[in-house]
Write an enzyme that holds these catalytic residues in place. Structure first.
Site, PDB file in Angstrom:
ATOM      1  N   ASP A 195      21.736  40.106  54.812  1.00 47.68           N
ATOM      2  CA  ASP A 195      22.925  40.393  53.300  1.00 47.68           C
ATOM      3  C   ASP A 195      22.883  41.431  52.512  1.00 47.68           C
ATOM      4  O   ASP A 195      21.316  41.859  52.570  1.00 47.68           O
ATOM      5  CB  ASP A 195      22.941  38.711  52.824  1.00 47.68           C
ATOM      6  CG  ASP A 195      21.396  38.800  52.370  1.00 47.68           C
ATOM      7  OD1 ASP A 195      20.565  39.459  52.090  1.00 47.68           O
ATOM      8  OD2 ASP A 195      21.417  37.130  51.340  1.00 47.68           O
TER       9      ASP A 195
ATOM     10  N   GLU B 111      26.678  31.322  52.597  1.00 45.91           N
ATOM     11  CA  GLU B 111      27.850  30.143  51.476  1.00 45.91           C
ATOM     12  C   GLU B 111      27.986  28.633  52.159  1.00 45.91           C
ATOM     13  O   GLU B 111      28.457  28.705  53.320  1.00 45.91           O
ATOM     14  CB  GLU B 111      28.349  30.712  50.507  1.00 45.91           C
ATOM     15  CG  GLU B 111      28.407  31.680  49.451  1.00 45.91           C
ATOM     16  CD  GLU B 111      26.655  32.086  48.687  1.00 45.91           C
ATOM     17  OE1 GLU B 111      26.568  31.052  48.314  1.00 45.91           O
ATOM     18  OE2 GLU B 111      27.197  32.229  47.921  1.00 45.91           O
TER      19      GLU B 111
ATOM     20  N   HIS C 245      22.752  27.827  50.303  1.00 46.77           N
ATOM     21  CA  HIS C 245      22.615  29.197  51.574  1.00 46.77           C
ATOM     22  C   HIS C 245      21.539  29.738  51.959  1.00 46.77           C
ATOM     23  O   HIS C 245      20.482  29.387  51.615  1.00 46.77           O
ATOM     24  CB  HIS C 245      23.461  30.381  50.788  1.00 46.77           C
ATOM     25  CG  HIS C 245      22.395  30.927  49.729  1.00 46.77           C
ATOM     26  ND1 HIS C 245      23.285  31.545  48.272  1.00 46.77           N
ATOM     27  CD2 HIS C 245      21.450  31.398  49.804  1.00 46.77           C
ATOM     28  CE1 HIS C 245      22.241  31.567  47.873  1.00 46.77           C
ATOM     29  NE2 HIS C 245      21.511  31.628  48.599  1.00 46.77           N
TER      30      HIS C 245
ATOM     31  N   ASN D 156      22.155  26.255  46.883  1.00 45.76           N
ATOM     32  CA  ASN D 156      23.098  25.723  47.115  1.00 45.76           C
ATOM     33  C   ASN D 156      23.022  25.148  48.388  1.00 45.76           C
ATOM     34  O   ASN D 156      23.475  25.541  49.105  1.00 45.76           O
ATOM     35  CB  ASN D 156      24.641  26.457  46.473  1.00 45.76           C
ATOM     36  CG  ASN D 156      24.603  28.190  47.551  1.00 45.76           C
ATOM     37  OD1 ASN D 156      23.523  28.513  47.877  1.00 45.76           O
ATOM     38  ND2 ASN D 156      25.752  28.686  46.825  1.00 45.76           N
TER      39      ASN D 156
HETATM   40  P1  PGA Z   1      14.652  32.586  45.785  1.00 41.11           P
HETATM   41  O1  PGA Z   1      16.222  33.059  46.388  1.00 41.11           O
HETATM   42  O2  PGA Z   1      13.744  32.886  46.760  1.00 41.11           O
HETATM   43  O3  PGA Z   1      14.840  33.523  45.072  1.00 41.11           O
HETATM   44  O4  PGA Z   1      15.024  31.346  45.323  1.00 41.11           O
HETATM   45  C1  PGA Z   1      16.670  32.162  48.033  1.00 41.11           C
HETATM   46  C2  PGA Z   1      17.885  32.871  48.206  1.00 41.11           C
HETATM   47  O5  PGA Z   1      18.539  32.668  47.853  1.00 41.11           O
HETATM   48  O6  PGA Z   1      18.023  32.778  49.254  1.00 41.11           O
END
Ligand code: PGA
Length: 273
Positions: free
Chosen positions: A74, A151, A146, A144
């Site tokens: 992404d 999302e 994702h 959340n």
């Molecule tokens: P994080 O992010 O490892 O900083 O918790 C995970 C993500 O959003 O894929």
């Protein structure tokens, strides 16, 4: 699909460092068996320990990454790969430059295409992924639910595309965002359907802060409300590697399994509870 009919694997390991070792084992095994493997890696803080383990293994000559192809999971729309805020830069600095990846092996998402050409560029990127899917998709779990920037609302069939970031994801990004340019409202992400084609999917989850979203990911019915839950459709191609803190709210955790990473200092469980 009832959870007792599912056959993905959940490995619950003691701590984040055990998760990093286990995740690195998946990468090592993939590259040893297929030196030209197509792989995607997550950004964020969860994979940083894995990046260190892989850099150390590459430094000792235990893994040769010279033939692999790295596809970006992404990226923020309009943010160039050189921008310090870009996820490509994060991955390049955190991992790829440390394991000897050369620029031609790295495929950033086409996020600087003109506005009306972005969707076509995203679809073109999806087509660049080898037929039959990625050999390995290593993923993180967003607060959340994702995966990549799929999302909430993302369908199981979604392909690489442009997506509006949720306020929650933009707040998450603000924790490390530098400079005057505002956090973009749009990102480009590999789709859930694109990721589900991968021959192997490894979802990394660490820390108490992820315990509730991991519970929803694996114990509630699969739904677009928690896009990571769609990964269960991959069945035996999915392994969720969690530390004890992240797994602390899971009622399906029980002793007695087996599995490739069971010797990494924790019990390993399958999804057939
Ligand atoms: P994080 O992010 O490892 O900083 O918790 C995970 C993500 O959003 O894929």
């Amino acid at each position: 699909m009832a959870i007792e009919r599912e056959n993905w694997t959940l490995a619950v390991l003691h701590d984040p460092s055990a998760v990093s070792e286990a995740a690195s084992d998946f990468v090592s095994t993939t590259v040893l068996s297929k030196p030209d493997a197509a792989i995607t890696f997550p950004t964020g803080s969860t994979p940083l320990g894995m990046f260190d383990v892989l850099a150390a293994r590459a430094g000792r000559g235990e893994i040769d990454f010279s033939g692999v192809e790295i596809f970006c999971l992404d990226e923020y729309v309009g943010v160039t790969a050189e921008d310090p805020n870009s996820l490509s830069r994060w991955l390049w600095n955190g991992l790829l430059s440390r394991i000897g990846i050369r620029p031609h092996q790295f495929h950033p998402l086409p996020v600087t295409a003109d506005g009306d050409e972005l969707e076509a560029a995203a679809a073109g990127y999806d087509q660049m992924i080898p037929r039959g899917g990625l050999d390995l998709a290593v993923l993180g779990l967003g607060p959340n639910g994702h995966i990549g920037y799929n999302e909430p609302g993302s369908s199981a069939e979604s392909r690489t595309r442009v997506i509006a970031l949720t306020p929650e994801s933009r707040t998450q990004a603000s924790a490390y965002w530098e400079g005057a340019i505002p956090i973009p409202e749009l990102a480009m992400t590999m789709g859930v359907g694109t990721l589900l084609e991968a021959k192997q999917i490894v979802l990394l989850v660490t820390g108490f802060a992820k315990a509730e979203i991991l519970r929803r990911t694996v114990e509630e019915p699969m739904s677009a409300d928690v896009p990571a839950s769609w990964l269960r459709l991959a069945g035996p191609r999915l392994t969720i590697v969690a530390d004890e803190a992240a797994a602390s709210r899971l009622s399906i955790v029980h002793s007695g399994f087996q599995g490739r990473v069971a010797d990494r200092g924790g019990d390993t469980h399958d999804g057939r509870s």
